[in-house]
Design an enzyme around this catalytic site. Structure first.
Site, PDB file in Angstrom:
ATOM      1  N   SER A 137       0.828  -1.212   0.000  1.00 12.27           N
ATOM      2  CA  SER A 137       0.000   0.000   0.000  1.00 12.27           C
ATOM      3  C   SER A 137       0.861   1.260   0.000  1.00 12.27           C
ATOM      4  O   SER A 137       0.334   2.365  -0.001  1.00 12.27           O
ATOM      5  CB  SER A 137      -0.933  -0.001   1.211  1.00 12.27           C
ATOM      6  OG  SER A 137      -0.189  -0.153   2.409  1.00 12.27           O
ATOM      7  N   ASN A 171      -2.251  -2.546  13.326  1.00 16.19           N
ATOM      8  CA  ASN A 171      -3.710  -2.392  13.243  1.00 16.19           C
ATOM      9  C   ASN A 171      -4.199  -1.124  13.943  1.00 16.19           C
ATOM     10  O   ASN A 171      -5.027  -0.384  13.398  1.00 16.19           O
ATOM     11  CB  ASN A 171      -4.406  -3.629  13.815  1.00 16.19           C
ATOM     12  CG  ASN A 171      -4.091  -4.872  12.992  1.00 16.19           C
ATOM     13  OD1 ASN A 171      -3.537  -4.765  11.893  1.00 16.19           O
ATOM     14  ND2 ASN A 171      -4.431  -6.043  13.511  1.00 16.19           N
ATOM     15  N   THR A 197     -40.419  26.231 -10.113  1.00 19.18           N
ATOM     16  CA  THR A 197     -40.683  24.856  -9.667  1.00 19.18           C
ATOM     17  C   THR A 197     -40.862  24.070 -10.961  1.00 19.18           C
ATOM     18  O   THR A 197     -41.379  24.619 -11.941  1.00 19.18           O
ATOM     19  CB  THR A 197     -41.951  24.751  -8.787  1.00 19.18           C
ATOM     20  OG1 THR A 197     -43.081  25.176  -9.544  1.00 19.18           O
ATOM     21  CG2 THR A 197     -41.840  25.615  -7.533  1.00 19.18           C
ATOM     22  N   HIS A 198     -40.416  22.853 -10.978  1.00 17.60           N
ATOM     23  CA  HIS A 198     -40.419  22.036 -12.216  1.00 17.60           C
ATOM     24  C   HIS A 198     -39.641  22.730 -13.339  1.00 17.60           C
ATOM     25  O   HIS A 198     -39.915  22.488 -14.508  1.00 17.60           O
ATOM     26  CB  HIS A 198     -41.840  21.741 -12.701  1.00 17.60           C
ATOM     27  CG  HIS A 198     -42.780  21.312 -11.618  1.00 17.60           C
ATOM     28  ND1 HIS A 198     -43.040  19.997 -11.322  1.00 17.60           N
ATOM     29  CD2 HIS A 198     -43.513  22.041 -10.731  1.00 17.60           C
ATOM     30  CE1 HIS A 198     -43.902  19.935 -10.307  1.00 17.60           C
ATOM     31  NE2 HIS A 198     -44.198  21.156  -9.939  1.00 17.60           N
ATOM     32  N   SER A 229     -13.811  27.386 -27.185  1.00 18.97           N
ATOM     33  CA  SER A 229     -13.894  26.238 -28.080  1.00 18.97           C
ATOM     34  C   SER A 229     -12.825  26.390 -29.146  1.00 18.97           C
ATOM     35  O   SER A 229     -12.541  27.499 -29.594  1.00 18.97           O
ATOM     36  CB  SER A 229     -15.282  26.179 -28.721  1.00 18.97           C
ATOM     37  OG  SER A 229     -15.220  25.458 -29.935  1.00 18.97           O
ATOM     38  N   LYS A 273     -17.820  30.756 -28.462  1.00 20.12           N
ATOM     39  CA  LYS A 273     -18.169  29.984 -27.277  1.00 20.12           C
ATOM     40  C   LYS A 273     -17.378  30.368 -26.038  1.00 20.12           C
ATOM     41  O   LYS A 273     -16.197  30.663 -26.084  1.00 20.12           O
ATOM     42  CB  LYS A 273     -17.925  28.499 -27.540  1.00 20.12           C
ATOM     43  CG  LYS A 273     -18.844  27.930 -28.581  1.00 20.12           C
ATOM     44  CD  LYS A 273     -20.081  27.323 -27.981  1.00 20.12           C
ATOM     45  CE  LYS A 273     -19.748  26.008 -27.336  1.00 20.12           C
ATOM     46  NZ  LYS A 273     -20.947  25.260 -26.982  1.00 20.12           N
ATOM     47  N   ASN A 328     -17.426  28.362 -22.436  1.00 20.69           N
ATOM     48  CA  ASN A 328     -18.056  27.211 -21.796  1.00 20.69           C
ATOM     49  C   ASN A 328     -17.844  27.203 -20.281  1.00 20.69           C
ATOM     50  O   ASN A 328     -16.757  27.522 -19.797  1.00 20.69           O
ATOM     51  CB  ASN A 328     -17.503  25.916 -22.399  1.00 20.69           C
ATOM     52  CG  ASN A 328     -17.820  25.800 -23.865  1.00 20.69           C
ATOM     53  OD1 ASN A 328     -18.902  26.214 -24.298  1.00 20.69           O
ATOM     54  ND2 ASN A 328     -16.886  25.256 -24.638  1.00 20.69           N
ATOM     55  N   GLU A 359     -19.286  22.364 -14.944  1.00 20.13           N
ATOM     56  CA  GLU A 359     -19.549  21.008 -15.445  1.00 20.13           C
ATOM     57  C   GLU A 359     -18.668  19.983 -14.750  1.00 20.13           C
ATOM     58  O   GLU A 359     -19.105  18.873 -14.431  1.00 20.13           O
ATOM     59  CB  GLU A 359     -19.291  20.956 -16.965  1.00 20.13           C
ATOM     60  CG  GLU A 359     -20.245  21.809 -17.772  1.00 20.13           C
ATOM     61  CD  GLU A 359     -19.783  21.902 -19.229  1.00 20.13           C
ATOM     62  OE1 GLU A 359     -19.051  22.853 -19.546  1.00 20.13           O
ATOM     63  OE2 GLU A 359     -20.135  21.023 -20.011  1.00 20.13           O
ATOM     64  N   TYR A 363      -9.471  -6.789  12.560  1.00 21.20           N
ATOM     65  CA  TYR A 363      -8.879  -6.302  11.318  1.00 21.20           C
ATOM     66  C   TYR A 363      -8.863  -7.376  10.232  1.00 21.20           C
ATOM     67  O   TYR A 363      -8.569  -8.537  10.491  1.00 21.20           O
ATOM     68  CB  TYR A 363      -7.435  -5.819  11.589  1.00 21.20           C
ATOM     69  CG  TYR A 363      -6.727  -5.325  10.340  1.00 21.20           C
ATOM     70  CD1 TYR A 363      -6.867  -4.016   9.924  1.00 21.20           C
ATOM     71  CD2 TYR A 363      -5.940  -6.192   9.560  1.00 21.20           C
ATOM     72  CE1 TYR A 363      -6.242  -3.562   8.772  1.00 21.20           C
ATOM     73  CE2 TYR A 363      -5.309  -5.747   8.406  1.00 21.20           C
ATOM     74  CZ  TYR A 363      -5.459  -4.433   8.021  1.00 21.20           C
ATOM     75  OH  TYR A 363      -4.847  -3.990   6.883  1.00 21.20           O
ATOM     76  N   GLN A 410      -7.365  -2.286   3.976  1.00 19.48           N
ATOM     77  CA  GLN A 410      -6.331  -1.479   3.322  1.00 19.48           C
ATOM     78  C   GLN A 410      -6.908  -0.735   2.105  1.00 19.48           C
ATOM     79  O   GLN A 410      -6.363   0.269   1.671  1.00 19.48           O
ATOM     80  CB  GLN A 410      -5.189  -2.406   2.883  1.00 19.48           C
ATOM     81  CG  GLN A 410      -4.046  -1.703   2.198  1.00 19.48           C
ATOM     82  CD  GLN A 410      -2.812  -2.597   2.116  1.00 19.48           C
ATOM     83  OE1 GLN A 410      -2.115  -2.785   3.107  1.00 19.48           O
ATOM     84  NE2 GLN A 410      -2.547  -3.149   0.955  1.00 19.48           N
ATOM     85  N   LYS A 465      -8.215   3.501   1.861  1.00 24.28           N
ATOM     86  CA  LYS A 465      -7.522   4.786   1.732  1.00 24.28           C
ATOM     87  C   LYS A 465      -7.668   5.467   0.384  1.00 24.28           C
ATOM     88  O   LYS A 465      -7.988   6.659   0.308  1.00 24.28           O
ATOM     89  CB  LYS A 465      -6.041   4.604   2.079  1.00 24.28           C
ATOM     90  CG  LYS A 465      -5.828   4.328   3.552  1.00 24.28           C
ATOM     91  CD  LYS A 465      -4.431   3.873   3.827  1.00 24.28           C
ATOM     92  CE  LYS A 465      -4.360   2.853   4.940  1.00 24.28           C
ATOM     93  NZ  LYS A 465      -5.165   1.614   4.734  1.00 24.28           N
TER      94      LYS A 465
HETATM   95  N1  ARG Z   1      -1.122  -1.399   5.299  1.00 22.93           N
HETATM   96  C1  ARG Z   1      -2.084  -1.928   6.193  1.00 22.93           C
HETATM   97  C2  ARG Z   1      -3.439  -1.219   5.996  1.00 22.93           C
HETATM   98  O1  ARG Z   1      -3.458  -0.254   5.339  1.00 22.93           O
HETATM   99  C3  ARG Z   1      -1.636  -1.706   7.599  1.00 22.93           C
HETATM  100  C4  ARG Z   1      -2.196  -2.674   8.592  1.00 22.93           C
HETATM  101  C5  ARG Z   1      -1.658  -4.025   8.363  1.00 22.93           C
HETATM  102  N2  ARG Z   1      -2.052  -4.913   9.399  1.00 22.93           N
HETATM  103  C6  ARG Z   1      -1.949  -6.239   9.252  1.00 22.93           C
HETATM  104  N3  ARG Z   1      -2.365  -6.954  10.235  1.00 22.93           N
HETATM  105  N4  ARG Z   1      -1.467  -6.775   8.174  1.00 22.93           N
HETATM  106  O2  ARG Z   1      -4.459  -1.670   6.458  1.00 22.93           O
END
Ligand code: ARG
Length: 463
Positions: A28, A115, A160-161, A282, A288, A290, A295, A322, A327, A330
Site C-alpha cells: 500500500s 492495526n 418549480t419544475h 472552443s 463559445k 463554456n 460542469e 482487522y 487497506q 484509503k
Molecule cells: N497497510 C495496512 C493497511 O493499510 C496496515 C495494517 C496491516 N495490518 C496487518 N495486520 N497486516 O491496512
C-alpha cells in the site's frame, strides 16, 4: 535472525520471501505514503508514552523521537526511498528509523500493532480533511453572502419544475445555498466530534499487557479520549464512511448549484456571466465560452458518491477485527477528499467572479405570469374571496392574457372586470415583480428586507 529474502519485520517464521505478484497486491506504500506525517506523529506520541510509563528508557525514546523527525524531513524533502518490499508507510518509516538510530528502533513497536497504528494514522488524516472541508465551505459561504448582499433586491424568476413560478430575489436564491452549505459544515463538525477518539494502544485487537497510558497518547494527538473497546478501535472505518457521507451530501449540493450555473450562463437564459478565469473557449466555435468548471464540479461528484459506495461495500461483510480488505479504504477516501476540496475551491472562485445580468433577471422575472399568485392573494385580501375561487378567477385572467399574447399587467381594468366585476385598479399595484418580492415578508420569505437580515445573521455566525 531474519531470513535474508523474507521480510525483516516478521521473517523469523518465513523461509522465503513473497512472490512478485503477492508483493504487488499487498503493498500500500504507493498511496499510504500520504499518511507519513500522521504516522510519524503517532509514533512520536507512542515513544514519549513508552518512556513516561517506564516501558522503554528515556534515552531510547529520545533517540526514537529525534530519529522520527529525521525520517519526516527526508520524506518532506523527497530524498526518502520508499520500498514496496516494506509494504506500507508504517514499515517503511520503522525500517528507516532502524537505519538511523539502530537498536532502539526495534523497541518502538512495543505495546502496539500496525492495526491500531493504521487506524490512528487514517483517523488523523481524515480529521485534517474535515477541517479543510469546513474551511473551504466557510470561504464559499462568504462568497455567497457577498453575492446575496449585492443582489438583495434584484428580482429573478423562482422556478418549480423548472417552470416560472413566482419572482424571488437573487439574494434569496444565494442564501438558499448558504443554508445548504451551512448544514454541510455542521455535518462535518458533527462527524469530527464523533470520530475524535484514539485507537492507539488497542494494539492488534485485544489491548496489551504492557502498562501503556492511552490517555497520554490520545491527548498528544488531539483526541478527546481513547476509544473504549480495542476490537472496535481496530475494526471500524465508520469515521471514514461518515466523512464520505458528509462529502457526498455536500457534493450533491455543489452539483445542483453547478447545474444552475450551467443553465444560467447559457445563451437562452443569460442570467449570469461567468468570468474568463473559470471558463474555457472552443477550438472551433469562436463565440463559445463554456462553463467547464461548473460542469466538472457536477461530474466529479460521481467519484465522491462512488467512494462512499465502494468503502461501504468493502466493510459490509468483514468479521471482527482487522482484515486486510480494510487497506482498500484509503485510495477511495484520498480521491474523494482531493476532489471535494477542488470542487469547493472552484465553486468559491466562480461565485466570487460571476456577475448577475440584473436586467435579464428582471425581464425574466416578470414573464410567464409569475405574479399570478400575487393577483390571487389580492382577490382574497381586497375582495374577501375564498382562495380557491381566487385561484379560479386568476386562472381565467391568465388564460385571457395568454390568448392576447401579453402579460398580466398588460390587461386593462375592463378586461379584468369582464372576468370579475369587483376588481378595482388597485390590483395593478401587486402585479409588478418588485412589489411581489417586497410583500413576501413572512419569516424565511424572499423579501429584500429578509435577505438582508439573513446575511447579517450569517455574518455574525461566521465571525
Ligand atoms: N497497510 C495496512 C493497511 O493499510 C496496515 C495494517 C496491516 N495490518 C496487518 N495486520 N497486516 O491496512
Amino acid at each position: 535472525m531474519t531470513n535474508k529474502t523474507s521480510n525483516q519485520m516478521w521473517g523469523g517464521r518465513f523461509a522465503a520471501g513473497p512472490d512478485a505478484i503477492m508483493e504487488a497486491i499487498n503493498a500500500s506504500i504507493g498511496f499510504d505514503q500520504r499518511m507519513a506525517a500522521q504516522d510519524i506523529a503517532g509514533s512520536r506520541a507512542h515513544a514519549a508514552m513508552l518512556a513516561a510509563t517506564g516501558i522503554v528508557s528515556d534515552s531510547d525514546a529520545s533517540a526514537m523521537r529525534e530519529g522520527l523527525l529525521t525520517v519526516l524531513s527526508e520524506i518532506d524533502s523527497g530524498t526518502f526511498e520508499f520500498s514496496t518490499a516494506l509494504e506500507d508507510i508504517h514499515m517503511n518509516v520503522e525500517a528507516r528509523l532502524k537505519e538511523i538510530i539502530g537498536e532502539p528502533a526495534g523497541r518502538l513497536h512495543t505495546g502496539r500493532s500496525r492495526n491500531d497504528q493504521v487506524a490512528t494514522d487514517f483517523k488523523l488524516w481524515v480529521r485534517d480533511q474535515i477541517d479543510a472541508a469546513v474551511t473551504g465551505l466557510e470561504a464559499l459561504i462568504r462568497a455567497l453572502l457577498d453575492q446575496a448582499e449585492a443582489g438583495a433586491d434584484w428580482v429573478m424568476p423562482g422556478f418549480t419544475h423548472l417552470q416560472t413560478a413566482q419572482p424571488v430575489t437573487w439574494g434569496h436564491h444565494m442564501m438558499a445555498y448558504v443554508e445548504m452549505f451551512g448544514r454541510d459544515m455542521s455535518r462535518f463538525r458533527d462527524a469530527r466530534a464523533r470520530m475524535n477518539e484514539s485507537p492507539l494502544g488497542a494494539a492488534a485487537l485485544a489491548g496489551t499487557s504492557f502498562p501503556i497510558d492511552r490517555e497520554m497518547t490520545a491527548k498528544a494527538l488531539g483526541f478527546d479520549r481513547p476509544a473504549a473497546n480495542s476490537l472496535d478501535a481496530v475494526s471500524d472505518r465508520d469515521f471514514a464512511l461518515e466523512f464520505l457521507s458528509c462529502a457526498s451530501i455536500c457534493a450533491m449540493h455543489l452539483s445542483r448549484f453547478a447545474e444552475e450555473l450551467v443553465i444560467w450562463s447559457s445563451a437562452q437564459f443569460r442570467f449570469v456571466t461567468l468570468s474568463d478565469r473559470f471558463s474555457t473557449g472552443s477550438s472551433i466555435m469562436p463565440q463559445k465560452k463554456n462553463p467547464d468548471a461548473a460542469e466538472l464540479i457536477r461530474a466529479k461528484i460521481g467519484r465522491i458518491f462512488g467512494a462512499n459506495v465502494a468503502l461501504m461495500t468493502v466493510m459490509k461483510g468483514l468479521p471482527l477485527a482487522y482484515s486486510k480488505d480494510m487497506q482498500e479504504d484509503k485510495e477511495q477516501v484520498f480521491d474523494a477528499a482531493d476532489n471535494l476540496m477542488l470542487a469547493l475551491a472552484a465553486m468559491e472562485g466562480m461565485v466570487k467572479d460571476m456577475s448577475a445580468n440584473v436586467e435579464n433577471l428582471e425581464a425574466a422575472a416578470g414573464s410567464g405570469f409569475s405574479t399570478a399568485t400575487d393577483l390571487a392573494d389580492w382577490l382574497v385580501r381586497a375582495l374577501n374571496m375564498p382562495f380557491r375561487d381566487a385561484h379560479h378567477v386568476t386562472g381565467t385572467l391568465v388564460a385571457l392574457a395568454e390568448s392576447r399574447g401579453c402579460d398580466l399587467p398588460d390587461l386593462t381594468l375592463a378586461d379584468m372586470q369582464g372576468v370579475h366585476g369587483a376588481i378595482t385598479d388597485e390590483v395593478f399595484g401587486v402585479l409588478g415583480v418588485h412589489n411581489s418580492v417586497a410583500s413576501r415578508l413572512s419569516y424565511g420569505g424572499t423579501a429584500p428586507a429578509n435577505v438582508r437580515a439573513q446575511v447579517a445573521r450569517w455574518k455574525g455566525l461566521l465571525k
